[in-house]
Design a protein around this motif. Structure first.
Motif, PDB file in Angstrom:
ATOM      1  N   PRO A   1      10.832  -5.906   6.137  1.00  0.00           N
ATOM      2  CA  PRO A   1      12.102  -6.312   6.732  1.00  0.00           C
ATOM      3  C   PRO A   1      11.980  -6.441   8.255  1.00  0.00           C
ATOM      4  CG  PRO A   1      12.458  -4.616   5.096  1.00  0.00           C
ATOM      5  CD  PRO A   1      10.974  -4.704   5.308  1.00  0.00           C
ATOM      6  N   TRP A   2      12.738  -7.385   8.786  1.00  0.00           N
ATOM      7  CA  TRP A   2      12.713  -7.604  10.228  1.00  0.00           C
ATOM      8  C   TRP A   2      14.125  -7.780  10.763  1.00  0.00           C
ATOM      9  CZ3 TRP A   2      14.361 -12.673  11.317  1.00  0.00           C
ATOM     10  CH2 TRP A   2      14.225 -13.609  10.276  1.00  0.00           C
ATOM     11  N   LEU A   3      14.306  -7.319  11.988  1.00  0.00           N
ATOM     12  CA  LEU A   3      15.591  -7.423  12.661  1.00  0.00           C
ATOM     13  C   LEU A   3      15.711  -8.788  13.322  1.00  0.00           C
ATOM     14  CD1 LEU A   3      18.193  -5.924  13.529  1.00  0.00           C
ATOM     15  CD2 LEU A   3      16.926  -5.139  15.556  1.00  0.00           C
ATOM     16  N   SER A   4      16.798  -9.496  12.998  1.00  0.00           N
ATOM     17  CA  SER A   4      17.004 -10.807  13.615  1.00  0.00           C
ATOM     18  C   SER A   4      17.076 -10.654  15.130  1.00  0.00           C
ATOM     19  CB  SER A   4      18.281 -11.461  13.080  1.00  0.00           C
ATOM     20  OG  SER A   4      19.412 -10.691  13.457  1.00  0.00           O
ATOM     21  N   LYS A   5      16.772 -11.717  15.824  1.00  0.00           N
ATOM     22  CA  LYS A   5      16.734 -11.641  17.289  1.00  0.00           C
ATOM     23  C   LYS A   5      18.076 -11.286  17.912  1.00  0.00           C
ATOM     24  CE  LYS A   5      12.717 -14.423  18.435  1.00  0.00           C
ATOM     25  NZ  LYS A   5      12.238 -15.604  19.165  1.00  0.00           N
ATOM     26  N   ASN A   6      19.192 -11.540  17.190  1.00  0.00           N
ATOM     27  CA  ASN A   6      20.491 -11.154  17.747  1.00  0.00           C
ATOM     28  C   ASN A   6      20.770  -9.665  17.535  1.00  0.00           C
ATOM     29  OD1 ASN A   6      21.363 -10.859  15.085  1.00  0.00           O
ATOM     30  ND2 ASN A   6      22.684 -12.666  15.133  1.00  0.00           N
ATOM     31  N   GLY A   7      19.878  -8.960  16.802  1.00  0.00           N
ATOM     32  CA  GLY A   7      19.975  -7.521  16.626  1.00  0.00           C
ATOM     33  C   GLY A   7      21.019  -7.043  15.639  1.00  0.00           C
ATOM     34  N   LYS A   8      21.639  -7.964  14.895  1.00  0.00           N
ATOM     35  CA  LYS A   8      22.735  -7.582  14.003  1.00  0.00           C
ATOM     36  C   LYS A   8      22.340  -7.463  12.541  1.00  0.00           C
ATOM     37  CE  LYS A   8      26.168  -9.726  16.989  1.00  0.00           C
ATOM     38  NZ  LYS A   8      27.181 -10.773  17.103  1.00  0.00           N
TER      39      LYS A   8
ATOM     40  N   CYS B   1       0.811  -1.226   0.000  1.00  0.00           N
ATOM     41  CA  CYS B   1       0.000   0.000   0.000  1.00  0.00           C
ATOM     42  C   CYS B   1       0.840   1.270   0.000  1.00  0.00           C
ATOM     43  CB  CYS B   1      -0.972   0.001   1.179  1.00  0.00           C
ATOM     44  SG  CYS B   1      -0.191   0.260   2.789  1.00  0.00           S
ATOM     45  N   GLY B   2       2.140   1.153   0.245  1.00  0.00           N
ATOM     46  CA  GLY B   2       3.013   2.319   0.252  1.00  0.00           C
ATOM     47  C   GLY B   2       3.073   3.059   1.572  1.00  0.00           C
ATOM     48  N   ALA B   3       2.459   2.507   2.615  1.00  0.00           N
ATOM     49  CA  ALA B   3       2.481   3.170   3.919  1.00  0.00           C
ATOM     50  C   ALA B   3       3.856   3.104   4.578  1.00  0.00           C
ATOM     51  CB  ALA B   3       1.438   2.550   4.849  1.00  0.00           C
ATOM     52  N   VAL B   4       4.661   2.086   4.231  1.00  0.00           N
ATOM     53  CA  VAL B   4       5.979   1.907   4.829  1.00  0.00           C
ATOM     54  C   VAL B   4       7.030   1.865   3.722  1.00  0.00           C
ATOM     55  CG1 VAL B   4       7.424   0.449   6.297  1.00  0.00           C
ATOM     56  CG2 VAL B   4       4.955   0.565   6.716  1.00  0.00           C
ATOM     57  N   HIS B   5       8.080   2.682   3.894  1.00  0.00           N
ATOM     58  CA  HIS B   5       9.193   2.717   2.936  1.00  0.00           C
ATOM     59  C   HIS B   5      10.503   2.546   3.703  1.00  0.00           C
ATOM     60  CE1 HIS B   5       7.239   4.255  -0.815  1.00  0.00           C
ATOM     61  NE2 HIS B   5       6.280   4.504   0.072  1.00  0.00           N
ATOM     62  N   TYR B   6      11.478   1.928   3.051  1.00  0.00           N
ATOM     63  CA  TYR B   6      12.793   1.746   3.657  1.00  0.00           C
ATOM     64  C   TYR B   6      13.882   1.920   2.611  1.00  0.00           C
ATOM     65  CZ  TYR B   6      12.673  -2.950   1.645  1.00  0.00           C
ATOM     66  OH  TYR B   6      12.604  -4.007   0.772  1.00  0.00           O
ATOM     67  N   ARG B   7      15.119   2.023   3.098  1.00  0.00           N
ATOM     68  CA  ARG B   7      16.290   2.159   2.236  1.00  0.00           C
ATOM     69  C   ARG B   7      17.386   1.249   2.763  1.00  0.00           C
ATOM     70  NH1 ARG B   7      20.785   5.443   2.682  1.00  0.00           N
ATOM     71  NH2 ARG B   7      19.877   6.576   4.436  1.00  0.00           N
ATOM     72  N   VAL B   8      18.093   0.612   1.854  1.00  0.00           N
ATOM     73  CA  VAL B   8      19.222  -0.251   2.188  1.00  0.00           C
ATOM     74  C   VAL B   8      20.462   0.366   1.559  1.00  0.00           C
ATOM     75  CG1 VAL B   8      20.238  -2.523   1.830  1.00  0.00           C
ATOM     76  CG2 VAL B   8      17.799  -2.330   2.303  1.00  0.00           C
ATOM     77  N   ALA B   9      21.464   0.687   2.369  1.00  0.00           N
ATOM     78  CA  ALA B   9      22.681   1.323   1.870  1.00  0.00           C
ATOM     79  C   ALA B   9      23.634   0.306   1.245  1.00  0.00           C
ATOM     80  CB  ALA B   9      23.373   2.079   2.990  1.00  0.00           C
TER      81      ALA B   9
ATOM     82  N   PHE C   1      20.616  -0.333   7.164  1.00  0.00           N
ATOM     83  CA  PHE C   1      19.182  -0.343   6.900  1.00  0.00           C
ATOM     84  C   PHE C   1      18.533   0.883   7.538  1.00  0.00           C
ATOM     85  CE2 PHE C   1      14.806  -1.123   7.844  1.00  0.00           C
ATOM     86  CZ  PHE C   1      14.332  -1.715   6.688  1.00  0.00           C
ATOM     87  N   PHE C   2      17.614   1.529   6.800  1.00  0.00           N
ATOM     88  CA  PHE C   2      16.979   2.753   7.299  1.00  0.00           C
ATOM     89  C   PHE C   2      15.495   2.770   6.952  1.00  0.00           C
ATOM     90  CE2 PHE C   2      21.312   3.430   6.003  1.00  0.00           C
ATOM     91  CZ  PHE C   2      21.895   3.958   7.142  1.00  0.00           C
ATOM     92  N   TRP C   3      14.655   3.037   7.930  1.00  0.00           N
ATOM     93  CA  TRP C   3      13.238   3.262   7.661  1.00  0.00           C
ATOM     94  C   TRP C   3      13.120   4.676   7.111  1.00  0.00           C
ATOM     95  CZ3 TRP C   3      10.500  -0.894   7.482  1.00  0.00           C
ATOM     96  CH2 TRP C   3      10.782  -1.968   8.324  1.00  0.00           C
ATOM     97  N   VAL C   4      12.441   4.853   6.006  1.00  0.00           N
ATOM     98  CA  VAL C   4      12.291   6.160   5.371  1.00  0.00           C
ATOM     99  C   VAL C   4      10.965   6.801   5.768  1.00  0.00           C
ATOM    100  CG1 VAL C   4      12.098   7.359   3.141  1.00  0.00           C
ATOM    101  CG2 VAL C   4      13.774   5.514   3.446  1.00  0.00           C
ATOM    102  N   ALA C   5       9.904   6.011   5.768  1.00  0.00           N
ATOM    103  CA  ALA C   5       8.575   6.526   6.120  1.00  0.00           C
ATOM    104  C   ALA C   5       7.696   5.389   6.604  1.00  0.00           C
ATOM    105  CB  ALA C   5       7.921   7.199   4.907  1.00  0.00           C
ATOM    106  N   GLY C   6       6.804   5.720   7.521  1.00  0.00           N
ATOM    107  CA  GLY C   6       5.782   4.782   7.947  1.00  0.00           C
ATOM    108  C   GLY C   6       6.197   3.717   8.933  1.00  0.00           C
TER     109      GLY C   6
END
Length: 138
Positions: free
Chosen positions: A85-92, A11-19, A52-57
């Protein structure tokens, strides 16, 4: 060289960027990935958390973290339900569902993992007929 790509939910409510990515792009056939994606396997790209960066939403993102898993969790858009995208439980590491990417990530899938859990009905895509649109009526 860094490969910057963007992605978003249906739906476009959430955007992200990967460097940049870790160069790991794989198909996972484990039962958790199959259930979460509703498909034969997940197509996941691995990215360091710092790239990894959340851009919007980001406020529209929800997570589910099964208590009995070492690394696995899921994330989805609260508006449309798309995988995110989800952060692994080890946070890395961020696990990025490749289907949410806007462009080619600069790396291609290199392996299938957890094939011992592969769906009993699975048939490789390369073994099936291909059509550019819906197949002709038979």
């Amino acid at each position: 060289m860094a490969q910057e790509v963007t992605g978003h939910c249906l739906c476009g409510a959430v955007h992200y960027r990967v460097a940049d990515n870790l160069g790991i792009f794989q198909y996972c056939h484990c039962s958790r990935c199959r259930r979460f994606t509703g498909s034969a396997h997940a197509a996941n790209l691995f990215v360091l958390r710092d790239n990894f960066f959340w851009v919007a939403g980001e406020e529209n993102m929800r997570e589910y973290s099964p208590p009995d898993t070492k690394y696995f969790r899921t994330a989805f858009c609260a508006v449309c339900g798309s995988s995110l995208p989800w952060l692994s439980k080890n946070g890395k590491v961020m696990v990025v569902p490749a289907g949410t990417l806007d462009e080619h990530p600069g790396v291609e899938p290199s392996q299938n993992v957890f094939c011992g859990s592969r769906a009993t009905w699975y048939k490789a895509a390369a073994d099936l007929p291909e059509y550019d649109t819906l197949p002709p009526k038979t």
